[in-house]
Design an enzyme around this catalytic site. Structure first.
Site, PDB file in Angstrom:
ATOM      1  N   SER A 140       0.521  -0.459  -0.059  1.00 44.55           N
ATOM      2  CA  SER A 140      -0.317  -0.384  -0.547  1.00 44.55           C
ATOM      3  C   SER A 140       0.961   1.422  -0.102  1.00 44.55           C
ATOM      4  O   SER A 140       2.096   1.354   0.593  1.00 44.55           O
ATOM      5  CB  SER A 140      -1.291  -0.376   1.241  1.00 44.55           C
ATOM      6  OG  SER A 140      -1.916   1.347   1.443  1.00 44.55           O
ATOM      7  N   LYS A 166      -1.341  -0.817  -4.114  1.00 47.93           N
ATOM      8  CA  LYS A 166      -2.633   0.064  -4.469  1.00 47.93           C
ATOM      9  C   LYS A 166      -2.418   1.325  -3.341  1.00 47.93           C
ATOM     10  O   LYS A 166      -1.347   1.661  -3.167  1.00 47.93           O
ATOM     11  CB  LYS A 166      -2.520  -1.145  -2.412  1.00 47.93           C
ATOM     12  CG  LYS A 166      -4.164   0.501  -1.905  1.00 47.93           C
ATOM     13  CD  LYS A 166      -4.904  -0.772  -0.780  1.00 47.93           C
ATOM     14  CE  LYS A 166      -4.473  -0.016   0.776  1.00 47.93           C
ATOM     15  NZ  LYS A 166      -5.734  -0.904   1.448  1.00 47.93           N
ATOM     16  N   LEU A 167      -2.809   1.902  -4.390  1.00 50.12           N
ATOM     17  CA  LEU A 167      -2.698   3.742  -4.470  1.00 50.12           C
ATOM     18  C   LEU A 167      -3.637   4.844  -3.254  1.00 50.12           C
ATOM     19  O   LEU A 167      -4.835   4.311  -3.038  1.00 50.12           O
ATOM     20  CB  LEU A 167      -2.419   4.469  -5.372  1.00 50.12           C
ATOM     21  CG  LEU A 167      -1.251   3.546  -6.428  1.00 50.12           C
ATOM     22  CD1 LEU A 167      -1.864   4.853  -7.658  1.00 50.12           C
ATOM     23  CD2 LEU A 167       0.232   3.696  -6.649  1.00 50.12           C
ATOM     24  N   LYS A 168      -3.129   4.912  -2.097  1.00 52.40           N
ATOM     25  CA  LYS A 168      -4.306   6.063  -1.183  1.00 52.40           C
ATOM     26  C   LYS A 168      -4.431   6.950  -2.002  1.00 52.40           C
ATOM     27  O   LYS A 168      -3.151   7.277  -2.946  1.00 52.40           O
ATOM     28  CB  LYS A 168      -2.857   5.893  -0.097  1.00 52.40           C
ATOM     29  CG  LYS A 168      -2.788   5.050   0.483  1.00 52.40           C
ATOM     30  CD  LYS A 168      -3.892   4.180   1.277  1.00 52.40           C
ATOM     31  CE  LYS A 168      -3.986   3.993   2.455  1.00 52.40           C
ATOM     32  NZ  LYS A 168      -5.545   2.956   2.661  1.00 52.40           N
ATOM     33  N   ASP A 193      -6.996   3.268  -2.594  1.00 51.24           N
ATOM     34  CA  ASP A 193      -8.051   3.612  -1.423  1.00 51.24           C
ATOM     35  C   ASP A 193      -8.286   4.770  -1.684  1.00 51.24           C
ATOM     36  O   ASP A 193      -7.802   5.212  -0.921  1.00 51.24           O
ATOM     37  CB  ASP A 193      -7.100   2.376  -0.704  1.00 51.24           C
ATOM     38  CG  ASP A 193      -7.675   2.084   0.333  1.00 51.24           C
ATOM     39  OD1 ASP A 193      -9.081   3.529   0.904  1.00 51.24           O
ATOM     40  OD2 ASP A 193      -7.230   1.583   1.457  1.00 51.24           O
ATOM     41  N   ASN A 195     -10.666   5.203   1.456  1.00 49.93           N
ATOM     42  CA  ASN A 195     -10.609   6.010   2.614  1.00 49.93           C
ATOM     43  C   ASN A 195     -11.513   6.620   3.169  1.00 49.93           C
ATOM     44  O   ASN A 195     -11.737   8.014   4.113  1.00 49.93           O
ATOM     45  CB  ASN A 195      -9.010   6.161   3.498  1.00 49.93           C
ATOM     46  CG  ASN A 195      -8.752   5.149   3.896  1.00 49.93           C
ATOM     47  OD1 ASN A 195      -6.416   5.534   3.231  1.00 49.93           O
ATOM     48  ND2 ASN A 195      -8.255   3.609   4.313  1.00 49.93           N
ATOM     49  N   GLU A 218     -10.761   1.083  -3.501  1.00 52.33           N
ATOM     50  CA  GLU A 218     -10.929  -0.039  -1.976  1.00 52.33           C
ATOM     51  C   GLU A 218     -11.892   1.488  -1.530  1.00 52.33           C
ATOM     52  O   GLU A 218     -11.231   2.574  -1.072  1.00 52.33           O
ATOM     53  CB  GLU A 218     -10.167   0.020  -1.212  1.00 52.33           C
ATOM     54  CG  GLU A 218      -9.780  -0.175   0.059  1.00 52.33           C
ATOM     55  CD  GLU A 218      -9.211  -1.162   0.949  1.00 52.33           C
ATOM     56  OE1 GLU A 218      -8.240  -1.542   0.258  1.00 52.33           O
ATOM     57  OE2 GLU A 218      -8.984  -1.071   1.655  1.00 52.33           O
ATOM     58  N   ASP A 243     -13.769  -1.613   3.692  1.00 49.94           N
ATOM     59  CA  ASP A 243     -12.727  -2.329   4.308  1.00 49.94           C
ATOM     60  C   ASP A 243     -13.279  -1.405   5.697  1.00 49.94           C
ATOM     61  O   ASP A 243     -13.632  -2.485   6.170  1.00 49.94           O
ATOM     62  CB  ASP A 243     -11.377  -1.061   4.419  1.00 49.94           C
ATOM     63  CG  ASP A 243     -10.672  -0.653   5.263  1.00 49.94           C
ATOM     64  OD1 ASP A 243     -10.860  -2.000   6.385  1.00 49.94           O
ATOM     65  OD2 ASP A 243      -9.464  -0.323   4.836  1.00 49.94           O
ATOM     66  N   LYS A 267      -9.582  -7.106   7.601  1.00 52.75           N
ATOM     67  CA  LYS A 267      -8.447  -6.759   8.662  1.00 52.75           C
ATOM     68  C   LYS A 267      -9.329  -7.691   9.760  1.00 52.75           C
ATOM     69  O   LYS A 267     -10.463  -7.073  10.914  1.00 52.75           O
ATOM     70  CB  LYS A 267      -8.419  -5.008   8.903  1.00 52.75           C
ATOM     71  CG  LYS A 267      -7.877  -5.115   7.522  1.00 52.75           C
ATOM     72  CD  LYS A 267      -7.845  -4.022   8.329  1.00 52.75           C
ATOM     73  CE  LYS A 267      -7.333  -2.755   6.847  1.00 52.75           C
ATOM     74  NZ  LYS A 267      -7.301  -1.168   6.716  1.00 52.75           N
ATOM     75  N   GLY A 295      -4.045  -4.270   5.742  1.00 55.74           N
ATOM     76  CA  GLY A 295      -2.989  -4.058   6.914  1.00 55.74           C
ATOM     77  C   GLY A 295      -3.187  -2.730   7.872  1.00 55.74           C
ATOM     78  O   GLY A 295      -4.060  -1.666   7.377  1.00 55.74           O
TER      79      GLY A 295
HETATM   80  O1  SMG Z   1      -0.072  -2.482   6.771  1.00 54.67           O
HETATM   81  O2  SMG Z   1       0.774  -1.912   5.064  1.00 54.67           O
HETATM   82  C1  SMG Z   1       0.157  -1.276   5.236  1.00 54.67           C
HETATM   83  C2  SMG Z   1      -0.927   0.051   5.177  1.00 54.67           C
HETATM   84  C3  SMG Z   1      -2.619  -1.199   4.108  1.00 54.67           C
HETATM   85  O3  SMG Z   1      -3.119   0.291   3.607  1.00 54.67           O
HETATM   86  C4  SMG Z   1      -3.326  -0.105   4.654  1.00 54.67           C
HETATM   87  N1  SMG Z   1      -4.265   0.406   5.593  1.00 54.67           N
HETATM   88  O4  SMG Z   1      -7.622   1.896   4.600  1.00 54.67           O
HETATM   89  O5  SMG Z   1      -6.553  -0.490   4.037  1.00 54.67           O
HETATM   90  C5  SMG Z   1      -6.404   0.979   5.222  1.00 54.67           C
HETATM   91  C6  SMG Z   1      -4.968   1.119   5.595  1.00 54.67           C
HETATM   92  C7  SMG Z   1      -5.330   1.022   6.977  1.00 54.67           C
HETATM   93  C8  SMG Z   1      -3.931   2.146   7.483  1.00 54.67           C
HETATM   94  S1  SMG Z   1      -3.845   3.473   7.859  1.00 54.67           S
HETATM   95  C9  SMG Z   1      -2.807   4.279   9.446  1.00 54.67           C
HETATM   96 MG    MG Z   2      -8.016   0.688   3.196  1.00 54.43          MG
END
Ligand code: SMG
Ligand code: MG
Length: 374
Positions: A140, A166-168, A193, A195, A218, A243, A267, A295
């Site tokens: 990610s 995966k790109l935020k 993702d 969020n 996501e 998620d 998760k 994660g």
């Molecule tokens: O554990 O590699 C990892 C991070 C994966 O992007 C990741 N997690 O929304 O999926 C998600 C984010 C939430 C964690 S943000 C601190």
């Molecule tokens: Mg997520």
């Protein structure tokens, strides 16, 4: 069959902090340090470890470290002590007087389960019904300051062997970034993702993203809204993955039935622990929906748990199960390493299969509190 009952003697809560190798920026904030609660339980037969996935602030969910600490110390641990003999399989009932707080509850469920499995010399992966001993890994990638930096990071991760990127994204830092990565890597498995940062009013963004052959989008919309996600899923080609919206197997079932998503990010901490995570897996599998392991920037303790989960049969897409070095210079456990083919071995020792390294644990500890059964 769940492993047997044991008598819980002590629960030690410990706050640890480890700097991240690079800041991790999402649509809801930036993290430069991993800080989390570890729990170590002692029973009459063994001991068990677990990591709480809550973070420093209530940005990803309502839960956060200081709140989880209080809920564990003042409500959940006393409820467990009062319950007498404990078996991980019965913990849900013992903890049900506390509403919500799945991340705090997961910490106890997983620690007790780890102790049970260690007592029986059985690995978590075997208990969960894992059908593989290596799992494919994704990574990610946080929102980078510039597109050039993002492209550099992505190229670096692909060179290490990661099988999915995966790109935020966030409003304003999305379509152009994804276009640049897709142009540089036409064949890579790519997802995004949000969020929960978007609304249905952003439909043009999702239509534009539809052109990049994404594996999934996501959690684009509000964390608590399945209906809007179902509307969006009808309007776009890309598959939505949920998620934040999935906090239980019942949520997973409702989301799939409503058409709010086609894929689920599991998760274990977000749904209250490993046993509920297994139920999410089962619900999705019964409905033919792929799941994958998300994660929360876990240390080696939580990473071991995630790898066992990711080895279950319904986990058919690469997870956010990256190597220790993607997060930390030095992990709390022996580092998890990814092979050049982009796979990582699933721990096979008793329980979660790893222990914190004592000196690392001491060096990273910020606070400890030991709660004894009276
Ligand atoms: O554990 O590699 C990892 C991070 C994966 O992007 C990741 N997690 O929304 O999926 C998600 C984010 C939430 C964690 S943000 C601190
Ligand atoms: Mg997520």
């Amino acid at each position: 069959m769940a492993p047997g009952v044991s008598i819980l003697r002590t629960v030690e809560l410990r706050l640890v902090g480890i700097p991240l190798v690079r800041p991790f920026r999402t649509s809801f904030g930036v993290e430069t340090e991993k800080r989390c609660i570890l729990a170590r339980v002692e029973t009459d037969r063994s001991y068990g470890w677990a990591e709480c996935v809550a973070g420093i602030d209530p940005g990803f969910s309502e839960e956060f470290n200081d709140g989880a600490w209080l809920v564990l110390r003042d409500f959940l641990v006393p409820a467990l002590f009062a319950a007498g003999d404990v078996a991980a399989a019965d913990l849900d009932a013992a903890l049900s007087r506390v509403r919500g707080h799945p991340m705090a509850k997961a910490t106890l469920v997983n620690a007790v389960l780890d102790a049970e499995l260690r007592a029986e010399s059985r690995s978590l992966a075997s208990f969960l019904g894992a059908d593989k001993d290596r799992v494919p890994c994704g990574v990610s990638v946080g929102i980078a300051p510039t597109t050039e930096e993002l492209l550099d990071q992505v190229a670096g991760y692909l060179a290490e062997g990661y099988r999915r990127i995966k790109l935020k994204i966030e409003p304003g830092t999305d379509v152009e970034r994804v276009a640049a990565v897709r142009e540089a890597h036409p064949d890579v498995l790519l997802s995004v993702d949000g969020n929960a940062a978007y609304t249905l009013g952003d439909i043009d963004v999702f239509r534009a993203l539809d052109e990049f052959d994404l594996l999934m989008v996501e959690q684009p919309l509000h964390h608590d809204d399945l209906v809007q996600h179902a509307k969006l899923q009808k309007l776009i080609r890309s598959s939505i993955c949920l998620d934040e919206s999935i906090r239980s197997a019942a949520d997973a079932s409702a989301a799939l039935e409503l058409g709010a998503c086609r894929i689920i990010n599991v998760k274990q901490g977000r749904v209250g622990g490993l046993l509920e995570a297994r139920r999410v897996h089962d619900v999705a599998r019964a409905q033919g929906a792929p799941v994958w392991c998300g994660g929360m920037l876990e240390t080696g303790i939580g990473r071991a748990v995630n790898l066992a989960l990711a080895a279950m049969p319904g986990f058919t897409l690469p997870g956010d199960t990256s190597a220790s070095r993607r997060y930390f210079e030095e992990d709390l456990t022996e580092p998890f390493e990814m092979a050049p083919d982009g796979t990582m071995g699933v721990p096979s020792g008793p329980g979660i299969g790893v222990d914190p390294l004592p000196e690392r644990l001491d060096a990273c500890t910020l606070r400890v509190e030991r709660i004894e059964k009276e």
